[in-house]
Scaffold this motif. Structure first.
Motif, PDB file in Angstrom:
ATOM      1  N   LEU A   8       3.130   8.456  -1.456  1.00  0.00           N
ATOM      2  CA  LEU A   8       3.363   8.623  -0.020  1.00  0.00           C
ATOM      3  C   LEU A   8       2.054   8.513   0.756  1.00  0.00           C
ATOM      4  O   LEU A   8       2.014   7.912   1.840  1.00  0.00           O
ATOM      5  N   PHE A   9       0.993   9.074   0.213  1.00  0.00           N
ATOM      6  CA  PHE A   9      -0.318   8.965   0.851  1.00  0.00           C
ATOM      7  C   PHE A   9      -0.722   7.499   0.966  1.00  0.00           C
ATOM      8  O   PHE A   9      -1.160   7.036   2.019  1.00  0.00           O
ATOM      9  N   GLN A  10      -0.549   6.755  -0.132  1.00  0.00           N
ATOM     10  CA  GLN A  10      -0.876   5.329  -0.129  1.00  0.00           C
ATOM     11  C   GLN A  10       0.033   4.560   0.841  1.00  0.00           C
ATOM     12  O   GLN A  10      -0.429   3.659   1.542  1.00  0.00           O
ATOM     13  N   ALA A  11       1.311   4.911   0.863  1.00  0.00           N
ATOM     14  CA  ALA A  11       2.245   4.255   1.790  1.00  0.00           C
ATOM     15  C   ALA A  11       1.814   4.477   3.228  1.00  0.00           C
ATOM     16  O   ALA A  11       1.923   3.568   4.064  1.00  0.00           O
ATOM     17  N   ASN A  12       1.326   5.654   3.518  1.00  0.00           N
ATOM     18  CA  ASN A  12       0.886   5.993   4.864  1.00  0.00           C
ATOM     19  C   ASN A  12      -0.304   5.126   5.274  1.00  0.00           C
ATOM     20  O   ASN A  12      -0.340   4.596   6.384  1.00  0.00           O
ATOM     21  N   ILE A  13      -1.237   4.958   4.375  1.00  0.00           N
ATOM     22  CA  ILE A  13      -2.438   4.173   4.679  1.00  0.00           C
ATOM     23  C   ILE A  13      -2.136   2.673   4.727  1.00  0.00           C
ATOM     24  O   ILE A  13      -2.587   1.963   5.617  1.00  0.00           O
ATOM     25  N   GLN A  14      -1.339   2.204   3.757  1.00  0.00           N
ATOM     26  CA  GLN A  14      -1.109   0.768   3.596  1.00  0.00           C
ATOM     27  C   GLN A  14       0.153   0.259   4.305  1.00  0.00           C
ATOM     28  O   GLN A  14       0.434  -0.936   4.241  1.00  0.00           O
ATOM     29  N   LEU A  15       0.899   1.160   4.940  1.00  0.00           N
ATOM     30  CA  LEU A  15       2.171   0.788   5.582  1.00  0.00           C
ATOM     31  C   LEU A  15       3.089   0.091   4.574  1.00  0.00           C
ATOM     32  O   LEU A  15       3.709  -0.921   4.860  1.00  0.00           O
ATOM     33  N   ASN A  16       3.199   0.699   3.402  1.00  0.00           N
ATOM     34  CA  ASN A  16       3.931   0.093   2.291  1.00  0.00           C
ATOM     35  C   ASN A  16       5.293   0.761   2.131  1.00  0.00           C
ATOM     36  O   ASN A  16       5.401   1.862   1.584  1.00  0.00           O
ATOM     37  N   GLU A  17       6.333   0.074   2.595  1.00  0.00           N
ATOM     38  CA  GLU A  17       7.695   0.605   2.504  1.00  0.00           C
ATOM     39  C   GLU A  17       8.163   0.753   1.064  1.00  0.00           C
ATOM     40  O   GLU A  17       8.942   1.656   0.759  1.00  0.00           O
ATOM     41  N   SER A  18       7.711  -0.131   0.189  1.00  0.00           N
ATOM     42  CA  SER A  18       8.188  -0.085  -1.203  1.00  0.00           C
ATOM     43  C   SER A  18       7.739   1.193  -1.910  1.00  0.00           C
ATOM     44  O   SER A  18       8.466   1.711  -2.758  1.00  0.00           O
ATOM     45  N   TYR A  19       6.579   1.718  -1.568  1.00  0.00           N
ATOM     46  CA  TYR A  19       6.136   2.990  -2.150  1.00  0.00           C
ATOM     47  C   TYR A  19       7.063   4.120  -1.706  1.00  0.00           C
ATOM     48  O   TYR A  19       7.404   5.002  -2.491  1.00  0.00           O
ATOM     49  N   ILE A  20       7.426   4.088  -0.437  1.00  0.00           N
ATOM     50  CA  ILE A  20       8.341   5.120   0.076  1.00  0.00           C
ATOM     51  C   ILE A  20       9.701   4.973  -0.587  1.00  0.00           C
ATOM     52  O   ILE A  20      10.303   5.969  -1.002  1.00  0.00           O
ATOM     53  N   GLN A  21      10.189   3.745  -0.713  1.00  0.00           N
ATOM     54  CA  GLN A  21      11.486   3.522  -1.352  1.00  0.00           C
ATOM     55  C   GLN A  21      11.468   4.019  -2.794  1.00  0.00           C
ATOM     56  O   GLN A  21      12.448   4.620  -3.257  1.00  0.00           O
ATOM     57  N   GLU A  22      10.381   3.784  -3.489  1.00  0.00           N
ATOM     58  CA  GLU A  22      10.252   4.284  -4.860  1.00  0.00           C
ATOM     59  C   GLU A  22      10.384   5.812  -4.886  1.00  0.00           C
ATOM     60  O   GLU A  22      11.092   6.369  -5.735  1.00  0.00           O
ATOM     61  N   CYS A  23       9.736   6.474  -3.949  1.00  0.00           N
ATOM     62  CA  CYS A  23       9.803   7.937  -3.881  1.00  0.00           C
ATOM     63  C   CYS A  23      11.204   8.418  -3.500  1.00  0.00           C
ATOM     64  O   CYS A  23      11.673   9.425  -4.028  1.00  0.00           O
ATOM     65  N   ILE A  24      11.865   7.695  -2.616  1.00  0.00           N
ATOM     66  CA  ILE A  24      13.243   8.040  -2.237  1.00  0.00           C
ATOM     67  C   ILE A  24      14.129   7.989  -3.481  1.00  0.00           C
ATOM     68  O   ILE A  24      14.929   8.902  -3.729  1.00  0.00           O
ATOM     69  N   GLU A  25      13.980   6.934  -4.263  1.00  0.00           N
ATOM     70  CA  GLU A  25      14.803   6.780  -5.462  1.00  0.00           C
ATOM     71  C   GLU A  25      14.494   7.865  -6.493  1.00  0.00           C
ATOM     72  O   GLU A  25      15.417   8.442  -7.091  1.00  0.00           O
ATOM     73  N   LEU A  26      13.214   8.179  -6.681  1.00  0.00           N
ATOM     74  CA  LEU A  26      12.847   9.251  -7.622  1.00  0.00           C
ATOM     75  C   LEU A  26      13.411  10.596  -7.170  1.00  0.00           C
ATOM     76  O   LEU A  26      13.983  11.343  -7.971  1.00  0.00           O
TER      77      LEU A  26
END
Length: 131
Positions: free
Chosen positions: A88-106
């Motif tokens: 989530l920290f990386q998603a915040n910095i990189q604007l990476n939706e796929s990181y957030i989606q991965e966390c949602i699924e987990l």
């Protein structure tokens, strides 16, 4: 429903929930905030993205604080929660939706497993009480 009524309803839910239900509520809240963060990226509302990622991380911190580290499952959950916080920290910095989606699924898998386990435990308790 107005905000005050929603707050009152949520407070009553929390105050009357069993401990296992509180954990499920934390999982649900984390999923909700991660979805809102993802929507924030999609709509280029970076303030919303940041606020909702921080709320998700706050919930993960709360879940981390409740772990009893003498159990192996707690050690595994610790690693998973820390991994999600990092993503989530990386998603915040990189604007990476796929990181957030991965966390949602987990988190969704964790929530579903948690609820199923608690239902089985509750069913077993009822059967034992009737014996």
């Amino acid at each position: 429903m107005n905000q005050q009524a929603q707050d009152t309803y949520l407070r009553m839910q929390v105050n009357t929930a069993a401990p296992w239900e509180l954990t499920a509520m934390l999982y649900n809240g984390c999923i909700k905030f991660m979805k809102q963060a993802k929507q924030g990226i999609q709509s280029k509302n970076y303030e919303s993205k940041n606020i909702n990622i921080q709320k998700s991380i706050d919930i993960l911190d709360e879940l981390l604080s409740t772990l009893k580290m003498e159990y192996d499952v707690s050690k595994q959950l610790f690693s998973l929660y820390e991994y999600m916080k990092n993503r989530l920290f990386q998603a915040n910095i990189q604007l990476n939706e796929s990181y957030i989606q991965e966390c949602i699924e987990l988190m969704t898998d964790l929530k579903d497993t948690w609820i199923q386990s608690m239902k089985q435990l509750h069913t077993q308790s009822k059967v034992q009480a009737q014996s």
